[in-house]
Design an enzyme around this catalytic site. Structure first.
Site, short mmCIF file in Angstrom:
data_model
loop_
_atom_site.label_atom_id
_atom_site.label_comp_id
_atom_site.label_asym_id
_atom_site.label_seq_id
_atom_site.Cartn_x
_atom_site.Cartn_y
_atom_site.Cartn_z
N LYS A 120 -18.73 11.31 -3.37
CA LYS A 120 -17.59 10.92 -2.55
C LYS A 120 -17.52 11.72 -1.23
CE LYS A 120 -15.46 8.30 -5.81
NZ LYS A 120 -16.29 8.44 -7.01
C1 LIG Z 1 -16.60 7.55 -7.99
C2 LIG Z 1 -17.75 7.88 -8.86
C3 LIG Z 1 -18.57 6.89 -9.41
C4 LIG Z 1 -18.28 5.42 -9.21
O1 LIG Z 1 -18.46 5.02 -7.89
P1 LIG Z 1 -17.82 3.64 -7.36
O2 LIG Z 1 -18.07 3.64 -5.92
O3 LIG Z 1 -16.36 3.72 -7.69
O4 LIG Z 1 -18.49 2.55 -8.11
C5 LIG Z 1 -19.69 7.28 -10.13
N1 LIG Z 1 -19.95 8.59 -10.35
C6 LIG Z 1 -19.17 9.57 -9.86
C7 LIG Z 1 -19.52 10.98 -10.17
C8 LIG Z 1 -18.05 9.25 -9.10
O5 LIG Z 1 -17.29 10.24 -8.60
#
Ligand SMILES: *Cc1c(COP(=O)(O)O)cnc(C)c1O
Length: 478
Positions: A120
């Site tokens: 993120k």
């Molecule tokens: C947010 C997240 C996901 C999922 O990603 P999306 O974009 O919501 O599909 C997978 N793994 C981790 C560690 C995350 O923080």
């Protein structure tokens, strides 16, 4: 050059009932006022030569080139370059993202070298810089409200703490995030950051945020902005690493495939955008845990959310994958009519069914599969035993699904590694018998004081709380 024609890039809503807007308005609003999601009116395309030229460039340079195609003249290129350079300077890896080989033609793309150890950060660091920059220019304050299954919250706190124009409110599901995740949200000690434990699931938190956006009076009063992956700027920032990884393995002259641990469909949708832009992607694999709505949808055409099941990969414990709406928009030939109908049906009867044509369109590039709790644990264990390499449970979902899949073995498979294992030490300990250590630069996190409030999953309580603490609201009241 055709460049001049592409400078004024406009964004429309997937539901077709909001005026089109420019890149910076997309950055500042998040959700479109008709409840839809913003997408560019047309996908920009990179020719083979432009993709070739990404080889060997620093990450922030590729980022500026890719993102400029979506920003157009809203941000001058030198300004955008400064922004991407600043956004990725906080990362603890000289390459920003790191591509490792994990087996014959199997690669792992580490996306967790940012300040909160999850992918993120790649989008949020840049989004905060773009937003704060534009808000200063407009002399505006804004209130950012974000729902988190764990990782988005910390990434938003790290990105927005200290931003002069933004008050940040993070809604996380009480008791359903890991300790490290909670610390990253509750220890910022910044006056513009507020962490809220909501008595409910992530889907409840997300529903609260959507409801606040649909409350026009509240939305105006606090000048609401959204930075969940419904914010298209986050999708754009994530497109970059698909190009970087593919080019490192020989694109555009060689096809690659990606397996993506998926929840809200933001990350894997970025892969789809890269494909639309001309990156030769053989297949995009959606990997889910037991919360497998997307796997079921691709199997049957019926999008039918069930109750959320808590798993060892909590950031994917989601049953309403918001960004899927963006893919549907393309799959229905960019006609907003069927999207409005499907979303209305989802509201009334909790499900909808894709047309045969739309489903066919989707499965022509996407595959999907789920990993069970045992498979996830086994993937962590065997990866550690075979190569002394420790993966987190989200990455393990991707590894387990990639193992089950039948694709052309000549095509390199890149599994996206979305979090550092130390962010989810319990799952690693269950699988391997030891707890991975936090990087030394984060070791002090544990001893910092926490600060957060707990609220019921109730729209008026949450709105009241936010309104009382938002500087944009008090500025308006004055
Ligand atoms: C947010 C997240 C996901 C999922 O990603 P999306 O974009 O919501 O599909 C997978 N793994 C981790 C560690 C995350 O923080």
């Amino acid at each position: 050059m055709i460049k001049s024609q592409q400078k004024n890039i406009r964004y429309c809503s997937t539901r077709g009932e909001a005026p089109s807007v420019g890149f910076l308005d997309v950055a500042l609003t998040g959700l479109a006022p008709d409840g839809g999601l913003y997408v560019p009116e047309a996908w920009p395309v990179l020719n083979q030569n432009s993709i070739e030229q990404f080889a060997g460039l620093p990450y922030h340079e590729v980022a500026a080139r890719v993102i400029s195609l979506f920003a157009g003249d809203a941000i001058e290129f030198p300004e955008l370059s400064r922004m991407t350079e600043k956004a990725y300077a906080t990362f603890r890896h000289p390459a920003v993202v790191s591509l490792n080989q994990a087996g014959p033609n199997r690669f792992v793309l580490e996306l967790f070298h940012g300040p909160t150890l999850a992918f993120k950060d790649l989008a949020m660091q840049l989004l905060a810089i773009i937003m704060d920059h534009e808000l200063r220019k407009r002399r505006q304050l804004t209130t950012v409200v974000v729902a988190t299954s764990g990782d988005t919250g910390g990434a938003a706190v790290e990105a927005f703490r200290g931003c002069s124009q933004v008050d940040l409110f993070v809604l996380f599901p009480k008791g359903r995030v890991s300790e490290v995740q909670r610390w990253m949200m509750t220890t910022a000690a910044s006056r513009n950051v507020h962490a809220l434990a909501i008595e409910g699931t992530f889907d409840d938190c997300q529903a609260l945020v959507k409801a606040m956006f649909n409350n026009q009076a509240f939305r105006d009063r606090v000048r609401l902005s959204g930075v969940n992956s419904i914010n298209f700027v986050r999708i754009v920032a994530q497109v970059v690493y698909y190009f970087v990884a593919a080019v490192a393995l020989g694109a555009p002259h060689r096809k690659v495939a990606f397996t993506v641990p998926t929840g809200n469909f933001g990350n894997v949708f970025s892969g789809y955008v890269a494909a639309r832009m001309g990156l030769p992607i053989e297949r995009l694999v959606i990997a889910t845990n037991a919360n497998d709505i997307l796997v079921r949808t691709l199997e049957t055409g019926e999008y039918h959310p069930r109750d959320v099941v808590p798993t060892s990969s909590p950031s994917m414990d989601i049953q309403v994958s918001s960004n899927f709406e963006r893919l549907m928009f393309d799959a229905y030939g960019r006609d907003p009519g069927p999207i409005r109908a499907a979303m209305a049906e989802l509201g009334h009867s909790r499900s909808f069914t894709l047309s045969e044509k739309a489903l066919k369109e989707i499965v022509s590039i996407f595959s999907a599969d789920r990993a069970t709790a045992d498979e996830i644990s086994a993937a962590i264990r065997t990866t550690q035993q075979k190569s002394d390499y420790v993966i987190d449970p989200h990455t393990a979902v991707g590894m387990a699904v990639a193992d089950k899949l039948e694709i052309d073995p000549r095509v390199p498979m890149i599994v996206l590694s979305t979090a550092h294992p130390a962010k989810f030490p319990d799952a690693v300990e269950d699988a391997c018998g030891f707890r991975p250590l936090l990087p030394s630069w984060l070791a002090a996190l544990e001893s910092k004081g926490e600060s957060f409030d707990t609220l019921p999953s109730n729209q008026s309580d949450v709105q009241h709380y936010i309104q009382g603490r938002s500087r944009a609201a008090s500025e308006k009241a004055a």
